[in-house]
Scaffold this active site. Structure first.
Site, mmCIF file in Angstrom:
data_model
loop_
_atom_site.group_PDB
_atom_site.id
_atom_site.type_symbol
_atom_site.label_atom_id
_atom_site.label_comp_id
_atom_site.label_asym_id
_atom_site.label_seq_id
_atom_site.Cartn_x
_atom_site.Cartn_y
_atom_site.Cartn_z
ATOM 1 N N HIS A 12 0.882 -1.163 0.000
ATOM 2 C CA HIS A 12 0.000 0.000 0.000
ATOM 3 C C HIS A 12 0.922 1.217 0.000
ATOM 4 O O HIS A 12 1.647 1.448 0.973
ATOM 5 C CB HIS A 12 -0.871 -0.054 1.258
ATOM 6 C CG HIS A 12 -1.774 1.105 1.469
ATOM 7 N ND1 HIS A 12 -2.977 1.245 0.820
ATOM 8 C CD2 HIS A 12 -1.683 2.167 2.311
ATOM 9 C CE1 HIS A 12 -3.591 2.340 1.243
ATOM 10 N NE2 HIS A 12 -2.815 2.915 2.146
ATOM 11 N N VAL A 38 0.901 0.246 12.620
ATOM 12 C CA VAL A 38 1.375 -1.125 12.424
ATOM 13 C C VAL A 38 1.235 -1.939 13.720
ATOM 14 O O VAL A 38 1.110 -3.161 13.667
ATOM 15 C CB VAL A 38 2.823 -1.154 11.869
ATOM 16 C CG1 VAL A 38 3.836 -0.822 12.927
ATOM 17 C CG2 VAL A 38 3.133 -2.489 11.220
ATOM 18 N N ILE A 41 -3.120 -2.358 14.127
ATOM 19 C CA ILE A 41 -3.964 -2.990 13.115
ATOM 20 C C ILE A 41 -3.276 -4.267 12.639
ATOM 21 O O ILE A 41 -2.277 -4.212 11.918
ATOM 22 C CB ILE A 41 -4.234 -2.015 11.947
ATOM 23 C CG1 ILE A 41 -4.851 -0.721 12.487
ATOM 24 C CG2 ILE A 41 -5.140 -2.671 10.913
ATOM 25 C CD1 ILE A 41 -5.025 0.381 11.456
ATOM 26 N N MET A 44 -1.785 -5.108 9.073
ATOM 27 C CA MET A 44 -0.662 -4.267 8.640
ATOM 28 C C MET A 44 0.611 -4.878 9.201
ATOM 29 O O MET A 44 0.836 -4.884 10.406
ATOM 30 C CB MET A 44 -0.867 -2.839 9.134
ATOM 31 C CG MET A 44 0.122 -1.840 8.633
ATOM 32 S SD MET A 44 -0.336 -0.193 9.290
ATOM 33 C CE MET A 44 0.844 0.821 8.435
ATOM 34 N N TYR A 79 -7.817 -2.974 7.117
ATOM 35 C CA TYR A 79 -7.060 -1.804 7.564
ATOM 36 C C TYR A 79 -7.839 -0.523 7.281
ATOM 37 O O TYR A 79 -7.969 0.338 8.153
ATOM 38 C CB TYR A 79 -5.711 -1.811 6.842
ATOM 39 C CG TYR A 79 -4.967 -0.507 6.788
ATOM 40 C CD1 TYR A 79 -4.234 -0.065 7.879
ATOM 41 C CD2 TYR A 79 -4.951 0.262 5.625
ATOM 42 C CE1 TYR A 79 -3.520 1.123 7.820
ATOM 43 C CE2 TYR A 79 -4.238 1.447 5.561
ATOM 44 C CZ TYR A 79 -3.529 1.875 6.658
ATOM 45 O OH TYR A 79 -2.822 3.042 6.601
ATOM 46 N N HIS A 82 -10.672 -0.140 9.671
ATOM 47 C CA HIS A 82 -10.336 -0.239 11.094
ATOM 48 C C HIS A 82 -10.494 1.141 11.758
ATOM 49 O O HIS A 82 -10.038 2.150 11.212
ATOM 50 C CB HIS A 82 -8.897 -0.744 11.251
ATOM 51 C CG HIS A 82 -8.550 -1.125 12.643
ATOM 52 N ND1 HIS A 82 -8.280 -0.204 13.631
ATOM 53 C CD2 HIS A 82 -8.432 -2.354 13.224
ATOM 54 C CE1 HIS A 82 -7.993 -0.837 14.751
ATOM 55 N NE2 HIS A 82 -8.080 -2.148 14.532
#
Length: 111
Positions: A12, A38, A41, A44, A79, A82
């Site tokens: 991403h 990171v 979530i 990630m 993600y 979230h």
């Protein structure tokens, strides 16, 4: 999009240009906030960032690159929705003059 639902790493990429009036300390705080995602979530898996250093002058005004790694396209979807990402994105995007997002699955070179 061939293989988009299949497993495998997905990157991403977010290219950003912060508004000129945003002070460096605030940019640093925003980057730290992005990096913390990171740990919040699960889909990630990694986060890296950097500033443009190209001598080609083809950056089109983008100054910062943010790269997140996910194990699947579905991980990116999780993600994006979230709550920690939604809250951060609502703040972060307000400080940007320009933004471009690309998601891709790294492919091996076929020789």
């Amino acid at each position: 999009m061939e293989g988009a639902k299949a497993g495998g790493v997905v990157k991403h990429i977010l290219l950003a240009k912060f508004k000129d009036e945003i002070p460096q300390y605030q940019i640093d705080q925003l980057i730290q906030g992005y990096a913390k995602l990171v740990h919040l979530i699960e889909p990630m898996k990694a986060f890296h960032w950097g500033k443009d250093v190209s001598i080609e002058n083809l950056h089109q005004g983008f100054t910062h690159v943010f790269e997140s790694t996910f194990e699947s396209v579905e991980g990116i979807a999780a993600y994006i929705s979230h709550p920690a990402h939604v809250e951060f994105a609502n703040i972060f995007l307000g400080f940007l003059e320009k933004v471009l997002v690309v998601d891709y699955k790294p492919m091996p070179v076929q020789l």
